[in-house]
Design a protein around this motif. Structure first.
Motif, PDB file in Angstrom:
ATOM      1  N   LEU A 211      -2.885   8.672 -16.894  1.00 58.42           N
ATOM      2  CA  LEU A 211      -3.656   8.805 -15.650  1.00 58.42           C
ATOM      3  C   LEU A 211      -4.033   7.429 -15.086  1.00 58.42           C
ATOM      4  O   LEU A 211      -3.961   7.205 -13.865  1.00 58.42           O
ATOM      5  CB  LEU A 211      -4.916   9.632 -15.914  1.00 58.42           C
ATOM      6  CG  LEU A 211      -4.701  11.126 -16.176  1.00 58.42           C
ATOM      7  CD1 LEU A 211      -6.008  11.784 -16.603  1.00 58.42           C
ATOM      8  CD2 LEU A 211      -4.132  11.814 -14.946  1.00 58.42           C
ATOM      9  N   ALA A 212      -4.425   6.503 -15.972  1.00 53.56           N
ATOM     10  CA  ALA A 212      -4.809   5.176 -15.508  1.00 53.56           C
ATOM     11  C   ALA A 212      -3.621   4.450 -14.888  1.00 53.56           C
ATOM     12  O   ALA A 212      -3.737   3.828 -13.811  1.00 53.56           O
ATOM     13  CB  ALA A 212      -5.382   4.366 -16.672  1.00 53.56           C
ATOM     14  N   LEU A 213      -2.464   4.508 -15.539  1.00 52.02           N
ATOM     15  CA  LEU A 213      -1.270   3.859 -14.991  1.00 52.02           C
ATOM     16  C   LEU A 213      -0.886   4.460 -13.645  1.00 52.02           C
ATOM     17  O   LEU A 213      -0.496   3.749 -12.710  1.00 52.02           O
ATOM     18  CB  LEU A 213      -0.111   3.994 -15.980  1.00 52.02           C
ATOM     19  CG  LEU A 213      -0.206   3.156 -17.260  1.00 52.02           C
ATOM     20  CD1 LEU A 213       0.887   3.578 -18.240  1.00 52.02           C
ATOM     21  CD2 LEU A 213      -0.070   1.676 -16.931  1.00 52.02           C
ATOM     22  N   LEU A 214      -0.986   5.779 -13.550  1.00 50.21           N
ATOM     23  CA  LEU A 214      -0.621   6.457 -12.309  1.00 50.21           C
ATOM     24  C   LEU A 214      -1.544   6.027 -11.166  1.00 50.21           C
ATOM     25  O   LEU A 214      -1.085   5.712 -10.057  1.00 50.21           O
ATOM     26  CB  LEU A 214      -0.685   7.969 -12.520  1.00 50.21           C
ATOM     27  CG  LEU A 214      -0.203   8.849 -11.370  1.00 50.21           C
ATOM     28  CD1 LEU A 214       1.270   8.586 -11.075  1.00 50.21           C
ATOM     29  CD2 LEU A 214      -0.421  10.318 -11.695  1.00 50.21           C
ATOM     30  N   VAL A 215      -2.852   6.001 -11.443  1.00 43.90           N
ATOM     31  CA  VAL A 215      -3.814   5.630 -10.402  1.00 43.90           C
ATOM     32  C   VAL A 215      -3.602   4.189  -9.957  1.00 43.90           C
ATOM     33  O   VAL A 215      -3.585   3.870  -8.748  1.00 43.90           O
ATOM     34  CB  VAL A 215      -5.252   5.854 -10.919  1.00 43.90           C
ATOM     35  CG1 VAL A 215      -6.262   5.239  -9.945  1.00 43.90           C
ATOM     36  CG2 VAL A 215      -5.530   7.341 -11.097  1.00 43.90           C
ATOM     37  N   VAL A 216      -3.434   3.270 -10.919  1.00 47.13           N
ATOM     38  CA  VAL A 216      -3.269   1.855 -10.570  1.00 47.13           C
ATOM     39  C   VAL A 216      -1.959   1.642  -9.816  1.00 47.13           C
ATOM     40  O   VAL A 216      -1.905   0.878  -8.826  1.00 47.13           O
ATOM     41  CB  VAL A 216      -3.318   0.985 -11.847  1.00 47.13           C
ATOM     42  CG1 VAL A 216      -3.005  -0.465 -11.512  1.00 47.13           C
ATOM     43  CG2 VAL A 216      -4.700   1.094 -12.491  1.00 47.13           C
ATOM     44  N   ALA A 217      -0.881   2.319 -10.274  1.00 48.23           N
ATOM     45  CA  ALA A 217       0.407   2.164  -9.600  1.00 48.23           C
ATOM     46  C   ALA A 217       0.325   2.620  -8.148  1.00 48.23           C
ATOM     47  O   ALA A 217       0.868   1.960  -7.239  1.00 48.23           O
ATOM     48  CB  ALA A 217       1.478   2.945 -10.352  1.00 48.23           C
ATOM     49  N   LEU A 218      -0.330   3.735  -7.896  1.00 47.34           N
ATOM     50  CA  LEU A 218      -0.451   4.231  -6.527  1.00 47.34           C
ATOM     51  C   LEU A 218      -1.384   3.346  -5.699  1.00 47.34           C
ATOM     52  O   LEU A 218      -1.179   3.154  -4.501  1.00 47.34           O
ATOM     53  CB  LEU A 218      -0.965   5.667  -6.543  1.00 47.34           C
ATOM     54  CG  LEU A 218       0.000   6.705  -7.144  1.00 47.34           C
ATOM     55  CD1 LEU A 218      -0.657   8.081  -7.200  1.00 47.34           C
ATOM     56  CD2 LEU A 218       1.291   6.778  -6.337  1.00 47.34           C
ATOM     57  N   ALA A 219      -2.416   2.805  -6.355  1.00 47.03           N
ATOM     58  CA  ALA A 219      -3.356   1.951  -5.620  1.00 47.03           C
ATOM     59  C   ALA A 219      -2.710   0.636  -5.191  1.00 47.03           C
ATOM     60  O   ALA A 219      -3.002   0.109  -4.114  1.00 47.03           O
ATOM     61  CB  ALA A 219      -4.588   1.685  -6.482  1.00 47.03           C
ATOM     62  N   LEU A 220      -1.829   0.093  -6.024  1.00 48.98           N
ATOM     63  CA  LEU A 220      -1.182  -1.181  -5.704  1.00 48.98           C
ATOM     64  C   LEU A 220       0.011  -1.024  -4.771  1.00 48.98           C
ATOM     65  O   LEU A 220       0.438  -1.999  -4.141  1.00 48.98           O
ATOM     66  CB  LEU A 220      -0.714  -1.863  -6.998  1.00 48.98           C
ATOM     67  CG  LEU A 220      -1.805  -2.348  -7.965  1.00 48.98           C
ATOM     68  CD1 LEU A 220      -1.162  -2.913  -9.229  1.00 48.98           C
ATOM     69  CD2 LEU A 220      -2.676  -3.404  -7.294  1.00 48.98           C
ATOM     70  N   ALA A 221       0.547   0.177  -4.666  1.00 45.24           N
ATOM     71  CA  ALA A 221       1.802   0.368  -3.945  1.00 45.24           C
ATOM     72  C   ALA A 221       1.611   0.217  -2.438  1.00 45.24           C
ATOM     73  O   ALA A 221       0.720   0.844  -1.853  1.00 45.24           O
ATOM     74  CB  ALA A 221       2.369   1.747  -4.257  1.00 45.24           C
ATOM     75  N   PRO A 222       2.442  -0.596  -1.769  1.00 46.77           N
ATOM     76  CA  PRO A 222       2.428  -0.635  -0.297  1.00 46.77           C
ATOM     77  C   PRO A 222       2.855   0.713   0.270  1.00 46.77           C
ATOM     78  O   PRO A 222       2.412   1.095   1.361  1.00 46.77           O
ATOM     79  CB  PRO A 222       3.437  -1.736   0.034  1.00 46.77           C
ATOM     80  CG  PRO A 222       3.545  -2.561  -1.219  1.00 46.77           C
ATOM     81  CD  PRO A 222       3.372  -1.595  -2.334  1.00 46.77           C
ATOM     82  N   ASP A 223       3.740   1.405  -0.429  1.00 40.95           N
ATOM     83  CA  ASP A 223       4.217   2.723   0.010  1.00 40.95           C
ATOM     84  C   ASP A 223       4.051   3.679  -1.170  1.00 40.95           C
ATOM     85  O   ASP A 223       4.788   3.627  -2.152  1.00 40.95           O
ATOM     86  CB  ASP A 223       5.691   2.640   0.433  1.00 40.95           C
ATOM     87  CG  ASP A 223       6.163   3.942   1.088  1.00 40.95           C
ATOM     88  OD1 ASP A 223       5.600   5.008   0.762  1.00 40.95           O
ATOM     89  OD2 ASP A 223       7.087   3.865   1.920  1.00 40.95           O
ATOM     90  N   ARG A 224       3.069   4.562  -1.087  1.00 40.91           N
ATOM     91  CA  ARG A 224       2.747   5.426  -2.214  1.00 40.91           C
ATOM     92  C   ARG A 224       3.823   6.458  -2.495  1.00 40.91           C
ATOM     93  O   ARG A 224       3.997   6.894  -3.645  1.00 40.91           O
ATOM     94  CB  ARG A 224       1.408   6.115  -1.966  1.00 40.91           C
ATOM     95  CG  ARG A 224       0.247   5.133  -1.982  1.00 40.91           C
ATOM     96  CD  ARG A 224      -1.074   5.796  -1.693  1.00 40.91           C
ATOM     97  NE  ARG A 224      -2.160   4.807  -1.684  1.00 40.91           N
ATOM     98  CZ  ARG A 224      -3.414   5.101  -1.368  1.00 40.91           C
ATOM     99  NH1 ARG A 224      -3.741   6.331  -1.017  1.00 40.91           N
ATOM    100  NH2 ARG A 224      -4.324   4.142  -1.387  1.00 40.91           N
ATOM    101  N   ARG A 225       4.541   6.856  -1.457  1.00 40.50           N
ATOM    102  CA  ARG A 225       5.610   7.827  -1.706  1.00 40.50           C
ATOM    103  C   ARG A 225       6.730   7.189  -2.515  1.00 40.50           C
ATOM    104  O   ARG A 225       7.310   7.803  -3.410  1.00 40.50           O
ATOM    105  CB  ARG A 225       6.131   8.368  -0.370  1.00 40.50           C
ATOM    106  CG  ARG A 225       5.107   9.255   0.339  1.00 40.50           C
ATOM    107  CD  ARG A 225       5.676   9.894   1.577  1.00 40.50           C
ATOM    108  NE  ARG A 225       4.647  10.670   2.257  1.00 40.50           N
ATOM    109  CZ  ARG A 225       4.301  10.508   3.522  1.00 40.50           C
ATOM    110  NH1 ARG A 225       4.890   9.595   4.239  1.00 40.50           N
ATOM    111  NH2 ARG A 225       3.367  11.280   4.054  1.00 40.50           N
TER     112      ARG A 225
END
Length: 711
Positions: free
Chosen positions: A177-191
């Motif tokens: 869950l932590a990796l998923l949240v951080v990855a989406l938060a850092l992503a310029p394009d979440r999709r």
């Protein structure tokens, strides 16, 4: 750019962690739990190769314990092979697997030992009809170690690992869950980041599935025996087959996730990824070092294909299946909502529109499809359809959660009085072993001391009193006549004394107590989900003698201690789980009546364990007519607060019982009506329904009705 790359890396890592969490969760559920571990061990017995190896080990173990059996080894081996797939044998393996699991988890053993307890008894039962002498020798061999592998102190480490699996699983889930949240938060394009999560999940699952193939080969090759290798492979499939399915499911879910998110980005035509991969493989690097590395890579790939063909084929099929799932979902999603990027370029800084409802519906449908396919595959795995032995108590799952004083059992009055040689009258159709096989779970027996005379006849050592004779339904005149007849018939001479099951007089029929206890032990050993109650009318046989006979028969480990007054009876499920599934009660002298014995053998009525109805009924109408029901349910022996109640339901005819009368009183209507009325009047449940000629009428159907079970 750095932020985008970090997001992609974390998204891919999240997929890997998810696959690891699935593997650890599988370990916790299927291997960390003793019942599920035993389920998979018994599921392996469905494979002929496993049964063959187990049969050989059991035969070797039996012969090793008794060298004189060597000449009979072919017959023993054939019998064991025939029994290896039976329910009785499967139950033994399941019990042994549970014991093995507990020993390893507790970390108090230095060996992995799968020991089948009572296997000699089960095999002896299979040989009884053809070689009774051989069967008697096998019964002494009760334990055989099928697997005996040293751990060199590793058991404690295994126990610690299994005890910490739950904590590891929680850590992996939190990490995912932590990796998923951080990855989406850092992503310029979440999709696009979501696509990476799907790709990471699918890729890690593919690698995990493929890795199982060489691991299986390594485990199988550890043995040099061909049959053993085949059996190891079958056991591996029983324990790991569902894990392969779970990771396949992860790969499918990852592909669906990637396709669902990717459908809103610039679409790629069918086969485009494969063409891009082929182009990159065919492109010659410009530098010398690059060409050298390319050549080495091709050499290594060729070597892997030649050496590990099965792994390569598994990898290709796994990748192909996952890719097809991905493409199928992507195409369907594009039909519902064409990709935004395909229609118009996205201005800088402008967010993509929310996905249409159709996209969400189609994506969810694809995910459900994958889940259904994966669930269907899992249901066909090795452990899919077999119910656990402990799921049924006395034949029904519904009874496992009820206490013994909350269930009804079918019982036989004078259970030992059967048409065997030497018996001059009978009150039941089959011997006790047959009664148990038919579903009887309560046995009312009489024990006496008797001398076996040189003529083969039996002489009762202690003649019953008039009061005891009345309890057996005999008039004083019949008692006096029997004594006169005995004297005239010459029951004299020196005999060998023993304990026998007799109905008042052993001269009229006697069965050695040891034989019946051996039958009872064989039944309990072969049917670990059954609970039995025995009520012994102990005519002059002290508790210490009965307790000694039970111990000599190997039955004491099955005996359930009787709760003290006001104590709670265990549920049938608890009795099954502990293996203590036999309750033994004395009518007169229990172990607590000043006689040496065991606390599990109390006086049924004096110690407040059992209460009953009257038992002297001279004609059927006293049991069937509604106007007589209140009297037939009146209090008799026992105290009103005793937890167990015995319903005496037979017609006493002197001198011979009549099966035709049993057909009348054992019929479903009158038997059920009387039992219900007694429950209403006595304000407690009937626990033992005791009859004569139990096969007449519908005893077991009435018992099911009293237990609220359809029949």
């Amino acid at each position: 750019m750095t932020r985008a790359r970090l997001s992609d890396a974390l998204a891919l890592l999240a997929g890997v962690v998810l696959v690891l969490a699935v593997g650890v969760g599988y370990l916790q559920r299927s291997v960390g739990d003793a019942d599920r571990f035993a389920d998979r061990a018994t599921a392996a017995l469905r494979d002929d190769r496993v049964r063959t190896v187990v049969a050989e080990r059991v035969t070797d173990g039996l012969v090793r314990q008794e060298p004189d059996l060597l000449a009979a080894r072919p017959l023993i081996d054939a019998t064991v092979r025939g029994l290896a797939g039976s329910q009785a044998f499967t139950d033994l393996v399941r019990s042994a697997a549970r014991d093995l699991h507990r020993a390893v988890v507790d970390g108090d053993e230095d060996t992995v030992t799968l020991t089948l307890t009572d296997v000699g008894t089960v095999v002896a039962g299979g040989l009884q009809a053809v070689r009774p002498g051989l069967a008697a020798k096998l019964e002494a061999n009760r334990r055989v170690a099928v697997v005996d592998q040293g751990l060199a102190g590793a058991s404690a480490d295994v126990g610690r690992v299994l005890s910490r699996v739950h904590a590891v699983l929680i850590g992996l889930v939190v990490g995912w869950l932590a990796l998923l949240v951080v990855a989406l938060a850092l992503a310029p394009d979440r999709r696009r980041a979501t696509v990476r999560v799907g790709i990471g999940t699918a890729g890690a699952a593919i690698v995990a599935v493929v890795a199982l193939t060489p691991l299986r080969a390594w485990a199988v090759d550890a043995s040099s025996d061909a049959d053993a290798r085949a059996a190891i492979g079958a056991v591996w499939d029983a324990f790991i087959g569902d894990l392969r399915t779970a990771w396949w499911l992860c790969a499918g879910v990852g592909a669906v996730l990637a396709a669902a998110a990717g459908s809103l980005l610039r679409p790629m035509p069918l086969g485009a990824p494969l063409r891009l991969l082929a182009e990159r493989l065919a492109r010659e690097p410009a530098s010398t070092a690059g060409r050298a590395l390319r050549g080495v890579a091709f050499l290594l790939a060729g070597a892997v294909v030649l050496v590990a063909r099965d792994a390569v084929v598994s990898l290709l099929l796994t990748v192909a299946g996952t890719y097809l799932v991905y493409e199928g979902v992507r195409i369907l999603l594009e039909l519902v909502a064409p990709a935004e990027a395909a229609r118009e370029p996205r201005p800088a800084g402008r967010r993509l529109p929310r996905p249409r409802r159709g996209v969400l519906v189609a994506g969810a449908s694809g995910l459900v499809l994958v889940l259904l396919v994966g669930g269907g595959a899992a249901s066909t795995e090795q452990t899919g359809g077999a119910p656990r032995a402990t799921d049924r108590c006395n034949g029904h799952r519904e009874l496992c959660g009820r206490r013994l004083d909350e269930v009804a059992l079918g019982a036989t009055h004078n259970a030992m009085s059967v048409p065997l040689p030497g018996w001059y009258s009978a009150e039941q159709e089959r011997p006790i072993a047959g009664q148990l096989a038919d579903g009887v779970r309560g046995l009312l027996i009489d024990t006496h001391y008797a001398d076996r005379l040189p003529s083969g006849r039996h002489r009762t050592v202690i003649v019953p009193s008039a009061a005891q004779a009345r309890e057996d339904g005999l008039s004083p005149e019949t008692l006096a006549a029997a004594l006169r007849i005995r004297d005239r018939l010459g029951f004299t001479g020196q005999g060998q004394r023993g304990i026998y099951l007799c109905h008042t007089f052993c001269e009229l029929g006697a069965t050695p107590l040891g034989e019946v206890l051996a039958d009872l032990r064989r039944f309990l050993a072969a049917h670990p989900g059954e609970v039995v109650v025995v009520i012994n009318q102990d005519e002059g046989v002290p508790p210490r003698a009965i307790v000694g006979a039970v111990r000599d028969a190997g039955l004491e480990r099955f005996v359930q201690p009787v709760p003290r007054a006001g104590g709670r009876w265990p549920t049938l499920g608890e009795m099954v789980a502990t293996g203590r599934r036999l309750v033994v009660l004395a009518e007169h002298q229990g172990a607590t009546a000043g006689q040496p014995g065991a606390a599990w053998y109390p006086a049924a009525y004096a110690d407040g364990v059992l209460q009953e109805t009257p038992y002297a009924f001279g004609r059927p109408s006293l049991l069937t007519a509604s106007e007589h029901r209140a009297a037939s349910c009146a209090e008799n022996r026992g105290t009103p607060d005793a937890p167990l109640m015995l319903l005496n339901h037979w017609v006493s005819t002197d001198p011979l019982p009549r099966p035709s009368q049993a057909s009348t009183v054992n019929a479903r209507g009158p038997l059920l009506a009387r039992a219900r009325e007694c429950e209403r009047l006595r304000k407690r449940r009937v626990n033992l329904v005791a009859v004569n000629f139990y096969r007449r009428g519908d005893l077991l159907g009435v018992v099911d009705a009293l237990n609220g079970l359809a029949r």
